[in-house]
Design a protein around this motif. Structure first.
Motif: not given
Length: 64
Positions: A23-33, A48-61
């Protein structure tokens, strides 16, 4: 039998913690969107996400 009761209680607590974490993750995601509706915020968050994410499939999202 006592062990079974303890195991059920522990599982119940673990399940509740997992639900709260999700639930925390969903709420944080909603807030950021919502924050990303502002172009300046969007650029900053994506940087910031560009620095944080390491997986290509995550970055592609996020088009990174």
């Amino acid at each position: 039998q006592k062990q079974a009761v303890l195991a059920r209680e522990k599982k119940k607590i673990t399940d509740q913690q997992r639900k709260e974490d999700t639930r925390r993750k969903i709420l944080l995601g909603s807030y950021l969107l919502k924050k990303m509706e502002n172009e300046q915020n969007k650029e900053k968050i994506l940087a910031e996400l560009n620095e944080y994410l390491t997986e290509d499939r995550d970055r592609k999202l996020f088009g990174l």
